[in-house]
Design an enzyme around this catalytic site. Sequence first.
Site, PDB file in Angstrom:
ATOM      1  N   ASP A   1       0.816  -1.213   0.000  1.00  0.00           N
ATOM      2  CA  ASP A   1       0.000   0.000   0.000  1.00  0.00           C
ATOM      3  C   ASP A   1       0.854   1.271   0.000  1.00  0.00           C
ATOM      4  O   ASP A   1       1.840   1.364   0.743  1.00  0.00           O
ATOM      5  CB  ASP A   1      -0.865  -0.039   1.268  1.00  0.00           C
TER       6      ASP A   1
ATOM      7  N   GLU B   1       1.294  -0.364  -5.011  1.00  0.00           N
ATOM      8  CA  GLU B   1       0.325   0.689  -5.315  1.00  0.00           C
ATOM      9  C   GLU B   1       1.033   2.034  -5.289  1.00  0.00           C
ATOM     10  O   GLU B   1       1.533   2.451  -4.244  1.00  0.00           O
ATOM     11  CB  GLU B   1      -0.807   0.707  -4.275  1.00  0.00           C
TER      12      GLU B   1
END
Length: 672
Positions: free
Chosen positions: A304, A374
């Site tokens: 993330d 990401e």
Amino acid sequence: MFFEDDLKEDSENMELAECTKNPGFQDSDGGVSVEQPAEQRLSTVVRLDSEYKQLEPFAGMPKEVLLLYSSQARYRIPREVLFWLTLSCALALVAVTATVIALSPRCLQWWQVSPVYQVYPRSFKDSDGDGVGDLKGIQEQIHHFQYLNIKSVWISPFYRSPMKDFGYDVEDFRDIDPRFGTMKDFDELLAKMHSNGLKLIMDFIPNHTSDRHRWFNLSRTRDPHYEDYYVWTDCNATSQRPNNWVSVFGNSSWTYDEVREQCYLHQFLKEQPDLNFRNLHVRKEIIDILVFWLKKGVDGFRMDAVKHILEASHLRDEPQVDPDKPPELIINEWDLHHDYTTTQLGLHDLLREWRAEMNVYSREPGRYRFMVTESYDYNEVGKTMMYYGTPLVKESDFPFNFYLLDLPQNSSGSWVQHLVNIWMNNMPQGQWPNWVVGNHDKPRIATSVGQGYVRVINMLLLTLPGTPTTYYGEEIGMENINITDSQSASRDPQRAPMQWSGDVNAGFNNKTNITWLPVHPDYKSINVEVQKRDERSVLAQYRFLNTLRQAELALSRGWFCYIHADENVFSFLREFDGLRKAFLVVLNFGKEAAITDLSSVSELPEKLEVLMSTMQASDGRVFHKSGIVTEEGEGLLIQYSTHTRFNPSHPGACYISEKACYLEVVDILYTC
Ligand code: GLC
Ligand code: MG
């Protein structure tokens, strides 16, 4: 000698018949076997050699007889010929096998074969009726992945969390939030997924923790070990913040902490303090957490917000996009160039460290651990590509490709080609592409582009080279829900409960009447159950294309060649060297019907038969290549048979990750 005397004595009584009456012969005839004394057997041999030359070898002859004959040329030569023949055949076989192995292209790995399906656990399936989806719920729906022929499932965070950012604010990286279940539920889910041939990808959130994490409490109270676990700097309650940095969610990324009487950095919510990756203990903690889940057997991680992991330690102001804007109006992400808060030097070393750790757990066959990163880098696509690593040092298997999220900005074939090409044109050679049209942070594509284009978008995703990703509900064309209250910037609209059926709460939860977000009112017509019964549904087409994609070499690992793009249509070829079967994809993203003339593509046969149309009307229809008709929002998949390849004559228009060829006569793939 005893034996010789014996022989002489016996020789006169010996009859020829005795020789043929050997024990083995009698046995095979079903007669009674009589064991001859050793001396007698030997005497027989000697006599055979000297006197009974007329005797032929016989089945079941004793070793001595065998030896007598086996040295004769007529037996020895064929035997030697056979021996050398067998040996050379065996060697040839080993050589052929070694060559075939050496020439074989690599098999596709699990994360390349299947789409990655994203489950947002709050919204997928609620097993206990509290209105929030949970791990048991996911387990109940495993058959859905199997139905879709999906093998990789990414589950958004389910760690213990105060849920300020719905799980992206982690209080304990080694525990499951009670709303989602228990560690036992997780272990069961993982085991069940594995036994059904599915891979589980977890969200991993290294950039920050929740402000309720134990580390943060120890840090704000200046525990010597934890003091520098976060990014702290001097400031006071009333004065200006230490610099102009802003959070991704708006306003200053600094918050004053009354306990420690300093400010801490948070690139997201103030309840998500950023970890300090310049502290070696923090690095170690994060690796330990990775190892914890790797040991449990998870198959991969979605890393993330990676670009935010490090910040410049000098804490200088970032340059304003509009230098004339008054500093007090600098409050959102777009106001600054993020030169000091994103993609800092050292970031890729961290990713390499994590990759190396994952490699340790990837050695067993079939246990490869996958990493996807990401990072939204917008027009700096080169920064995204860095996450592939280099040919020598690998990082992620692929960074998420978010460029198709811009599909709604324009509706034309050329626009889609342009977006596809951003990736294809910038991706390092030999890497594997991927495609995202939605996730829990972005409005649903069915809403932003319109239901009329859902099918053609799914066809695009499933016929492009690389791994498609599917956010839960995209396989049935789920739409955003309307949220009218003050949360205008909220991401709730795309997080509504999965629409399983026309039952109460769309089958998301059938125990009570609560759902954490309202179910979309269209659930009676847009749901899995209804679409399963309809072979023309969005779901049926998704399933068909996904299955075909995995079965057809040209689609799973063949060349991808641009052949046409205009204001309506985007069209490309998928072909595999040596394989007759090839595919032409014609996708109409425009606002009107179109007739596409592909007569200049000499490699295409004159007549083209439609294998599948997203609108069915054209299924089985035969077009002349000079006039391929598509309606607005229609996609055509055309299968044709050819020996004429497009890619050798148009190298600039074609792309392949790893070239391989097919040899029809022996039905094998080889590196070419
Ligand atoms: C990622 C997540 C998003 C979250 C943010 C902070 O961008 O996708 O949902 O809010 O990270 O963790
Ligand atoms: Mg629940």
